[in-house]
Design a protein around this motif. Structure first.
Motif, PDB file in Angstrom:
ATOM      1  N   GLY A 175       0.764  -1.250   0.000  1.00 50.28           N
ATOM      2  CA  GLY A 175       0.000   0.000   0.000  1.00 50.28           C
ATOM      3  C   GLY A 175       0.794   1.298   0.000  1.00 50.28           C
ATOM      4  O   GLY A 175       0.211   2.379  -0.034  1.00 50.28           O
ATOM      5  N   GLU A 176       2.124   1.208   0.007  1.00 50.45           N
ATOM      6  CA  GLU A 176       2.911   2.440   0.141  1.00 50.45           C
ATOM      7  C   GLU A 176       2.750   3.383  -1.057  1.00 50.45           C
ATOM      8  O   GLU A 176       2.617   4.597  -0.885  1.00 50.45           O
ATOM      9  CB  GLU A 176       4.401   2.110   0.314  1.00 50.45           C
ATOM     10  N   ALA A 233       2.497   3.473   9.233  1.00 51.44           N
ATOM     11  CA  ALA A 233       2.054   4.755   8.672  1.00 51.44           C
ATOM     12  C   ALA A 233       1.002   4.548   7.574  1.00 51.44           C
ATOM     13  O   ALA A 233       0.076   5.349   7.426  1.00 51.44           O
ATOM     14  CB  ALA A 233       3.246   5.520   8.116  1.00 51.44           C
ATOM     15  N   VAL A 234       1.146   3.459   6.807  1.00 53.59           N
ATOM     16  CA  VAL A 234       0.161   3.156   5.758  1.00 53.59           C
ATOM     17  C   VAL A 234      -1.150   2.710   6.396  1.00 53.59           C
ATOM     18  O   VAL A 234      -2.236   3.142   5.998  1.00 53.59           O
ATOM     19  CB  VAL A 234       0.712   2.060   4.805  1.00 53.59           C
ATOM     20  N   ILE A 294      -0.678   5.336  -1.206  1.00 48.28           N
ATOM     21  CA  ILE A 294      -0.796   6.327  -0.120  1.00 48.28           C
ATOM     22  C   ILE A 294       0.177   7.491  -0.354  1.00 48.28           C
ATOM     23  O   ILE A 294      -0.167   8.654  -0.136  1.00 48.28           O
ATOM     24  CB  ILE A 294      -0.562   5.664   1.260  1.00 48.28           C
ATOM     25  N   ALA A 295       1.401   7.186  -0.822  1.00 42.83           N
ATOM     26  CA  ALA A 295       2.386   8.262  -1.056  1.00 42.83           C
ATOM     27  C   ALA A 295       1.885   9.239  -2.118  1.00 42.83           C
ATOM     28  O   ALA A 295       2.009  10.459  -1.972  1.00 42.83           O
ATOM     29  CB  ALA A 295       3.726   7.662  -1.473  1.00 42.83           C
ATOM     30  N   VAL A 296       1.305   8.718  -3.204  1.00 36.99           N
ATOM     31  CA  VAL A 296       0.820   9.588  -4.285  1.00 36.99           C
ATOM     32  C   VAL A 296      -0.396  10.390  -3.821  1.00 36.99           C
ATOM     33  O   VAL A 296      -0.483  11.599  -4.060  1.00 36.99           O
ATOM     34  CB  VAL A 296       0.479   8.753  -5.544  1.00 36.99           C
ATOM     35  N   LEU A 297      -1.299   9.716  -3.142  1.00 38.11           N
ATOM     36  CA  LEU A 297      -2.501  10.400  -2.644  1.00 38.11           C
ATOM     37  C   LEU A 297      -2.116  11.511  -1.663  1.00 38.11           C
ATOM     38  O   LEU A 297      -2.641  12.625  -1.727  1.00 38.11           O
ATOM     39  CB  LEU A 297      -3.397   9.365  -1.953  1.00 38.11           C
ATOM     40  N   ALA A 320      -2.520   0.500  -4.314  1.00 33.88           N
ATOM     41  CA  ALA A 320      -1.494   0.131  -5.296  1.00 33.88           C
ATOM     42  C   ALA A 320      -0.080   0.101  -4.730  1.00 33.88           C
ATOM     43  O   ALA A 320       0.289   0.887  -3.867  1.00 33.88           O
ATOM     44  CB  ALA A 320      -1.534   1.122  -6.454  1.00 33.88           C
ATOM     45  N   ASN A 321       0.693  -0.817  -5.309  1.00 36.78           N
ATOM     46  CA  ASN A 321       2.124  -0.943  -5.023  1.00 36.78           C
ATOM     47  C   ASN A 321       2.850  -0.801  -6.346  1.00 36.78           C
ATOM     48  O   ASN A 321       2.288  -1.109  -7.402  1.00 36.78           O
ATOM     49  CB  ASN A 321       2.419  -2.330  -4.455  1.00 36.78           C
ATOM     50  N   GLU A 322       4.128  -0.369  -6.305  1.00 38.01           N
ATOM     51  CA  GLU A 322       4.921  -0.314  -7.535  1.00 38.01           C
ATOM     52  C   GLU A 322       6.271  -1.015  -7.393  1.00 38.01           C
ATOM     53  O   GLU A 322       7.094  -0.942  -8.297  1.00 38.01           O
ATOM     54  CB  GLU A 322       5.115   1.134  -7.998  1.00 38.01           C
TER      55      GLU A 322
END
Ligand code: MG
Length: 334
Positions: free
Chosen positions: A171-172, A250-251, A175-178, A266-268
């Motif tokens: 999920g990082e 944190a996620v 969440i980072a993009v959002l 999403a994950n990348e």
């Protein structure tokens, strides 16, 4: 479908897009099977293509240029491919800052070099101001298959008894993009996991050979979508242990505040591996030997249960179904 036009719900992730493709695109193109990360094209070669519309263009942990390379590298790697070459299409909106363009292109070049992928061609188009959203990127990749085509990992090869693994916390990226886009201070410390996975995938194939049944990157729709896709394509069930799934506090905290399920985010830089029964420990050792798999874990197993049904045994001991995410959960995250 509303009024004969595509709506965002149809153009997004999950089952609505799958319906649109199945009803209107694939049969017309004569594509029988879809959903694999890359396709064998004969002579030991694999191809894939992907478009990137992430917003913002630069976000904690990565940017659209790096993501476009890694995303294509990872799709090739998930089918047992060793990436060799790539083409890049840039669709630029008039008014885009040249500093941003320079940064993204430099980042794309560095990522390709890091992955040993040669950029062999490309195309640039410019849209009038107001007709785009800064920059979109399309990449097409070519890889050499590491195994004979019939032995390559594929979404349809999961068998009851197989072990299910993932290389780290979920999920990082989403969440980072959002957090960057919506300026969510409470999630500001979360960074995208954007990373290339081809070396780890190759190490797994070198160790287990045809015992690697499926590899899939849980990008849009997260781990939930990736596992549902494998279970459906293979006609098997799946049982996961919630407590075994790697998480970041944190996620988790951000998901709780936003009403999201981290399994659907999403994950990348993540890879789901389904490996032959009895090979889980060897697989885990390979994942953990890679810097991108230090937090790897065996998270469940493939069952003879209802075909396409993914069950999660919660930390309380209850069981819930992990559904295929529907509609556009988080738009513009990849
Ligand atoms: Mg993929």
């Amino acid at each position: 479908m509303d009024e004969g036009v595509v709506t965002l719900a149809h153009g997004g992730g999950g089952s609505l897009m799958a319906e649109l493709l199945a009803a209107r695109v694939l049969p017309v193109l004569g594509v029988a099977e879809a959903g694999e990360d890359a396709a064998g094209v004969g002579r030991g070669l694999l191809m894939t293509t992907d478009s990137f519309v992430v917003k913002p263009l630069v976000f904690p942990g990565s940017d659209i240029g790096r993501m476009a390379v890694y995303g294509t590298v990872n799709d090739l790697a998930m089918r047992g491919g060793w990436p060799r070459a790539m083409t890049v299409g840039l669709i630029v909106e008039e008014g885009l800052s040249l500093d941003v363009l320079d940064q993204v292109v430099a980042s794309l070049a560095a990522a390709a070099q890091e992955c040993g992928v040669k950029i062999v061609g490309g195309d640039t188009k410019v849209l009038e101001a107001g007709r785009g959203d800064g920059l979109y990127i399309n990449t097409t990749g070519l890889a050499e298959a590491l195994l004979a085509e019939r032995d390559l990992p594929s979404l349809g090869r999961a068998r009851p008894g197989d072990a299910v693994l993932i290389n780290g916390p979920v999920g990082e990226h989403g969440i980072a993009v959002l957090a960057a886009r919506e300026q969510l201070g409470f999630a500001a410390e979360v960074r995208s996991d954007c990373a290339p996975l081809h070396e780890m995938a190759r190490a797994l194939i070198e160790e287990l050979g045809t015992g690697v049944h499926c590899l899939h990157d849980p990008t849009r729709g997260g781990l939930a979508a990736a596992l549902n896709e494998i279970a459906l394509a293979s006609g098997v069930g799946m049982r996961l242990e919630e407590g075994a799934i790697p998480r970041r506090a944190a996620v988790e905290a951000a998901c709780e505040l936003l009403g999201l399920d981290a399994l659907q985010v999403a994950n990348e830089g993540k890879m789901v591996a389904v490996v032959e029964e009895g090979m889980a420990e060897r697989a885990l050792k390979v994942l953990r030997a890679d810097e991108r798999g230090r937090e790897g874990a065996v998270i469940g197993e493939v069952t003879e249960g209802v075909a396409g049904r993914v069950e999660l045994v919660t930390e309380l001991g209850t069981t819930r179904i992990v559904d295929m995410p529907s509609g556009e959960l988080l738009p513009r995250i990849c």
